[in-house]
Write a protein that holds these residues in place. Structure first.
Motif, PDB file in Angstrom:
ATOM      1  N   GLU A 134       0.833  -1.214   0.000  1.00 18.27           N
ATOM      2  CA  GLU A 134       0.000   0.000   0.000  1.00 18.27           C
ATOM      3  C   GLU A 134       0.862   1.256   0.000  1.00 18.27           C
ATOM      4  N   SER A 135       1.949   1.224   0.763  1.00 14.20           N
ATOM      5  CA  SER A 135       2.831   2.407   0.815  1.00 14.20           C
ATOM      6  C   SER A 135       3.486   2.674  -0.533  1.00 14.20           C
ATOM      7  N   MET A 136       3.594   1.606  -1.355  1.00 18.05           N
ATOM      8  CA  MET A 136       4.175   1.742  -2.685  1.00 18.05           C
ATOM      9  C   MET A 136       3.104   1.990  -3.743  1.00 18.05           C
ATOM     10  N   ASP A 137       1.866   2.203  -3.279  1.00 21.32           N
ATOM     11  CA  ASP A 137       0.713   2.421  -4.161  1.00 21.32           C
ATOM     12  C   ASP A 137       0.501   1.259  -5.125  1.00 21.32           C
ATOM     13  N   ILE A 138       0.772   0.055  -4.629  1.00 22.32           N
ATOM     14  CA  ILE A 138       0.519  -1.177  -5.385  1.00 22.32           C
ATOM     15  C   ILE A 138      -0.805  -1.753  -4.907  1.00 22.32           C
ATOM     16  N   PRO A 139      -1.766  -1.984  -5.797  1.00 17.79           N
ATOM     17  CA  PRO A 139      -3.048  -2.542  -5.376  1.00 17.79           C
ATOM     18  C   PRO A 139      -2.887  -3.947  -4.794  1.00 17.79           C
ATOM     19  N   ASN A 140      -3.595  -4.210  -3.697  1.00 17.61           N
ATOM     20  CA  ASN A 140      -3.679  -5.550  -3.125  1.00 17.61           C
ATOM     21  C   ASN A 140      -5.007  -6.155  -3.567  1.00 17.61           C
ATOM     22  N   VAL A 141      -4.949  -7.310  -4.225  1.00 16.15           N
ATOM     23  CA  VAL A 141      -6.144  -7.931  -4.783  1.00 16.15           C
ATOM     24  C   VAL A 141      -6.326  -9.325  -4.196  1.00 16.15           C
ATOM     25  N   GLY A 142      -7.541  -9.614  -3.755  1.00 20.86           N
ATOM     26  CA  GLY A 142      -7.873 -10.944  -3.265  1.00 20.86           C
ATOM     27  C   GLY A 142      -9.381 -11.069  -3.172  1.00 20.86           C
ATOM     28  N   ILE A 143      -9.912 -12.240  -3.468  1.00 25.89           N
ATOM     29  CA  ILE A 143     -11.349 -12.472  -3.457  1.00 25.89           C
ATOM     30  C   ILE A 143     -11.652 -13.672  -2.562  1.00 25.89           C
ATOM     31  N   PRO A 144     -12.480 -13.503  -1.517  1.00 24.82           N
ATOM     32  CA  PRO A 144     -12.846 -14.646  -0.673  1.00 24.82           C
ATOM     33  C   PRO A 144     -13.436 -15.782  -1.520  1.00 24.82           C
ATOM     34  N   GLY A 145     -13.018 -16.998  -1.204  1.00 27.84           N
ATOM     35  CA  GLY A 145     -13.512 -18.154  -1.947  1.00 27.84           C
ATOM     36  C   GLY A 145     -12.642 -18.548  -3.122  1.00 27.84           C
ATOM     37  N   TYR A 146     -11.641 -17.731  -3.418  1.00 27.80           N
ATOM     38  CA  TYR A 146     -10.726 -18.026  -4.518  1.00 27.80           C
ATOM     39  C   TYR A 146      -9.293 -17.903  -4.020  1.00 27.80           C
ATOM     40  N   GLU A 147      -8.375 -18.529  -4.754  1.00 30.29           N
ATOM     41  CA  GLU A 147      -6.964 -18.422  -4.417  1.00 30.29           C
ATOM     42  C   GLU A 147      -6.332 -17.253  -5.168  1.00 30.29           C
ATOM     43  N   ALA A 148      -5.162 -16.855  -4.695  1.00 27.31           N
ATOM     44  CA  ALA A 148      -4.417 -15.797  -5.381  1.00 27.31           C
ATOM     45  C   ALA A 148      -4.179 -16.174  -6.837  1.00 27.31           C
ATOM     46  N   ASP A 149      -3.952 -17.468  -7.093  1.00 27.48           N
ATOM     47  CA  ASP A 149      -3.726 -17.935  -8.468  1.00 27.48           C
ATOM     48  C   ASP A 149      -4.887 -17.565  -9.390  1.00 27.48           C
ATOM     49  N   ASP A 150      -6.118 -17.668  -8.872  1.00 28.85           N
ATOM     50  CA  ASP A 150      -7.289 -17.348  -9.688  1.00 28.85           C
ATOM     51  C   ASP A 150      -7.348 -15.857 -10.006  1.00 28.85           C
ATOM     52  N   CYS A 151      -6.940 -15.034  -9.035  1.00 31.82           N
ATOM     53  CA  CYS A 151      -6.866 -13.588  -9.284  1.00 31.82           C
ATOM     54  C   CYS A 151      -5.790 -13.287 -10.321  1.00 31.82           C
ATOM     55  N   ILE A 152      -4.650 -13.958 -10.197  1.00 31.54           N
ATOM     56  CA  ILE A 152      -3.557 -13.774 -11.155  1.00 31.54           C
ATOM     57  C   ILE A 152      -4.000 -14.197 -12.547  1.00 31.54           C
ATOM     58  N   GLY A 153      -4.662 -15.356 -12.638  1.00 23.84           N
ATOM     59  CA  GLY A 153      -5.134 -15.848 -13.931  1.00 23.84           C
ATOM     60  C   GLY A 153      -6.112 -14.898 -14.587  1.00 23.84           C
ATOM     61  N   THR A 154      -7.038 -14.367 -13.795  1.00 22.84           N
ATOM     62  CA  THR A 154      -8.049 -13.443 -14.321  1.00 22.84           C
ATOM     63  C   THR A 154      -7.408 -12.148 -14.805  1.00 22.84           C
ATOM     64  N   LEU A 155      -6.505 -11.589 -13.988  1.00 27.51           N
ATOM     65  CA  LEU A 155      -5.862 -10.331 -14.364  1.00 27.51           C
ATOM     66  C   LEU A 155      -4.922 -10.517 -15.554  1.00 27.51           C
ATOM     67  N   ALA A 156      -4.196 -11.626 -15.580  1.00 29.64           N
ATOM     68  CA  ALA A 156      -3.295 -11.893 -16.710  1.00 29.64           C
ATOM     69  C   ALA A 156      -4.088 -11.994 -18.003  1.00 29.64           C
ATOM     70  N   SER A 157      -5.218 -12.687 -17.947  1.00 27.72           N
ATOM     71  CA  SER A 157      -6.073 -12.832 -19.131  1.00 27.72           C
ATOM     72  C   SER A 157      -6.570 -11.471 -19.612  1.00 27.72           C
ATOM     73  N   HIS A 158      -6.877 -10.613 -18.668  1.00 26.99           N
ATOM     74  CA  HIS A 158      -7.394  -9.283 -19.002  1.00 26.99           C
ATOM     75  C   HIS A 158      -6.282  -8.358 -19.514  1.00 26.99           C
ATOM     76  N   TYR A 159      -5.172  -8.324 -18.784  1.00 24.26           N
ATOM     77  CA  TYR A 159      -4.108  -7.376 -19.107  1.00 24.26           C
ATOM     78  C   TYR A 159      -3.374  -7.707 -20.404  1.00 24.26           C
ATOM     79  N   GLN A 160      -3.288  -8.985 -20.765  1.00 24.76           N
ATOM     80  CA  GLN A 160      -2.464  -9.351 -21.916  1.00 24.76           C
ATOM     81  C   GLN A 160      -3.014  -8.806 -23.233  1.00 24.76           C
ATOM     82  N   GLN A 161      -4.232  -8.301 -23.200  1.00 25.10           N
ATOM     83  CA  GLN A 161      -4.776  -7.665 -24.404  1.00 25.10           C
ATOM     84  C   GLN A 161      -4.051  -6.354 -24.712  1.00 25.10           C
ATOM     85  N   ASP A 162      -3.529  -5.707 -23.653  1.00 25.77           N
ATOM     86  CA  ASP A 162      -2.932  -4.382 -23.822  1.00 25.77           C
ATOM     87  C   ASP A 162      -1.507  -4.255 -23.292  1.00 25.77           C
ATOM     88  N   ALA A 163      -0.979  -5.319 -22.714  1.00 25.14           N
ATOM     89  CA  ALA A 163       0.338  -5.203 -22.078  1.00 25.14           C
ATOM     90  C   ALA A 163       1.044  -6.554 -22.066  1.00 25.14           C
TER      91      ALA A 163
END
Length: 286
Positions: free
Chosen positions: A100-129
């Motif tokens: 947070e002090s580095m202004d980096i978003p912390n992402v996590g969703i109850p009921g899912y693992e960090a891997d699922d958040c990573i997979g979702t964001l990677a799928s989304h971001y790879q369209q533009d980055a």
């Protein structure tokens, strides 16, 4: 592409940092009596990765408790994991103060693992980055794609085993997504699900390369050896379940825009947090 997103597997970095020093009983307790060895190591891993990969955007992904939808599917999922050490527990929340002090978003969703958040964001971001996933977990290799690379942490700091999709195919003989089907057959002792009992990685790989997919194998059981056919027939329900457990979800209901993830820390704010945790030398890396 000029945009480069670093997706950080927060728990993987924190656990690795904690155990690398806890083995020597070095918990780096600060003047308030709080152990900070995991936080310190996590921060050093993160700053070293920033220096190595020069990301323009960063997101830290976290597990949100031990129970996920996979436990609903299979109650014994990760049932072999012991409770986290007492000295690590307070560091779970405190480490997020660093990001947070580095202004980096912390992402996590109850009921899912960090891997699922990573997979979702990677799928989304790879369209533009371009996306680099920083982790110590080889399960993440199933997410490799044209614009998605994986940097596996090795011993020490700044040492990575970096994969792209081509390297994975060359080494394994299968596509990254087929890692899901590979694990469905061979199981995963770390996550505590059996797959097809008696079928190891070597046999599973051979069958995948010959038939092309798990479904093709299951649709052609008569072509297997009698022993293999019996094993698959005995564990037919488990192999389907294991495929669900092995697959990293890429459709979790979460959002974190590239603008939110833009990495532009304010050094004074970061140094203040480091001073609060009594990290004397890490400021030189910011």
């Amino acid at each position: 592409m000029s945009k480069h997103v670093l997706l950080v597997d927060g728990m993987a970095l924190l656990f690795r940092a904690y155990y690398s020093t806890a083995m020597m009983n070095n918990f780096m307790v600060n003047s308030r009596g709080i152990p900070t060895n995991g936080i310190h190591g996590f921060t050093r891993h993160l700053l070293t990765a920033v220096d190595t990969f020069s990301p323009t955007h960063i997101v830290a992904c976290w597990d949100m408790g031990s129970h996920t939808f996979r436990n609903d599917l299979f109650p014994n999922y990760k049932a072999n994991r012991s409770a986290p050490p007492e000295q690590l527990v307070p560091q779970f929340d405190l480490v997020k103060e660093v990001t947070e002090s580095m202004d980096i978003p912390n992402v996590g969703i109850p009921g899912y693992e960090a891997d699922d958040c990573i997979g979702t964001l990677a799928s989304h971001y790879q369209q533009d980055a371009h996306v680099t996933i920083l982790t110590g977990d080889q399960d993440i290799l199933q997410l490799l794609d044209d614009q998605v690379h994986v940097a596996l942490l090795k011993k020490g700091y700044g040492n990575y085993d970096t994969y792209d999709a081509d390297r994975f195919v060359e080494e394994k003989g299968i596509k990254p997504k087929q890692m899901i089907e590979l694990k469905a057959m061979m199981g995963d002792t770390s996550d505590h699900y059996p797959g097809v009992r008696g079928v190891g990685e070597k046999t599973a790989l051979k069958l995948l390369m010959k038939h092309g997919s798990l479904d093709a194998i299951l649709n052609n059981l008569e072509s297997l050896t009698p022993a293999q056919k019996t094993k698959f027939e005995t564990d037919i329900e488990m192999v389907h379940l294991s495929r669900q457990l092995a697959e990293i979800r890429c459709d979790v209901d979460l959002s974190c825009s590239l603008d939110e993830a833009h990495y532009r820390p304010h050094r004074d704010k970061v140094i203040d947090k480091f001073n609060e945790f009594e990290f004397k030398r890490l400021g030189d890396l910011v």
